[in-house]
Write a protein that holds these residues in place. Structure first.
Motif: not given
Length: 255
Positions: A131-135, A161-178
């Motif tokens: 979301g816009p405010d992950p705090s 919990r930091e992604s704000r859109n679909t592109w960020e969903n994908a990018q921020r999921s990569v390190p978790i998966v790896k």
């Protein structure tokens, strides 16, 4: 494109693609251009826009285009290392107000994730929903709270919990998966969102099978009478179809 700039522009685009916005702009133009008959025609056009996109046949035509070709690619007999459940199924504002997880029209995403874990088809659930405010509490937090209440062990729910859109969903999921060395992944999202989400995840380097839920095409009785639900579906389909074009232009999808 800089992520923060892209996020801001996407919100402006969402507003501009809403038929309600078009109608309001036409009304405003009619008020500013009072010379007859232009003002009257603009006011009539504003009403026509709302009536058109509030009709179920129009909403179903648009959602049909948005969901065309979408199908499940979940493989039988496979127990997935993780089901990646994308945000959009929880109403964060209502959840904050009530202090309890509140599902919205896209809540099938959350429910499907739980069913995958409960049935043994997914070992873990990755909630990618910021979301816009992950705090403060974001969608992923509320989804995790609901899963815990339903009996899913906390160590089986991973939060992005930091992604704000679909592109960020994908990018921020990569390190978790790896980091967790997951190899079999099932992406869970709404049917009309599947093409853009799948393309973004594959562009990010993650091979995912697909589980579309929350199908919107063919709802209602086909009435031409204006319905608020039909207007919402028309607006969602327009935003999604435009989003695919934007992602392609920005190089976020790999199409």
């Amino acid at each position: 494109m800089i992520p923060s700039v892209f996020f801001a522009l996407s919100k402006v685009l969402d507003l501009l693609l809403a038929p309600v916005t078009w109608s309001l702009l036409l009304v405003l133009a009619g008020l500013l251009w009072r010379k007859r008959p232009a003002g009257a025609w603009l006011a009539a056009a504003a009403g026509a826009v709302l009536l058109l996109f509030s009709a179920e046949p129009v909403a179903n035509a648009l959602t049909g285009v948005a969901e065309a070709g979408v199908r499940s690619t979940m493989r039988p007999g496979i127990v997935y290392d993780a089901a990646i459940v994308l945000g959009g199924g929880i109403d964060p504002a209502a959840s904050r107000r009530n202090g309890e997880p509140e599902l919205n029209a896209g809540g099938d995403r959350i429910v499907a994730g739980y069913e995958l874990f409960r049935s043994g088809r997914a070992r873990n659930l990755l909630l990618s929903a910021g979301g816009p405010d992950p705090s403060g509490p974001v969608e992923a937090d509320w989804g995790a709270a609901l899963y815990r209440r339903l009996g899913v062990p906390g160590d089986r729910v991973v939060l992005e919990r930091e992604s704000r859109n679909t592109w960020e969903n994908a990018q921020r999921s990569v390190p978790i998966v790896k980091e967790r060395r997951w190899s079999t992944l099932l992406l869970v999202t709404s049917a009309m969102h599947v093409p853009r989400a799948a393309a973004a995840f594959r562009k990010a380097g993650l091979e995912v099978d697909l589980l579309p839920v929350d199908h919107r095409h063919g709802l209602g009785d086909g009435s031409w009478l204006p319905r608020a639900e039909a207007l919402e579906r028309s607006s969602a389909a327009l935003r999604e179809l435009a989003g695919r074009l934007v992602y392609r232009a920005a190089g976020y999808s790999g199409w």
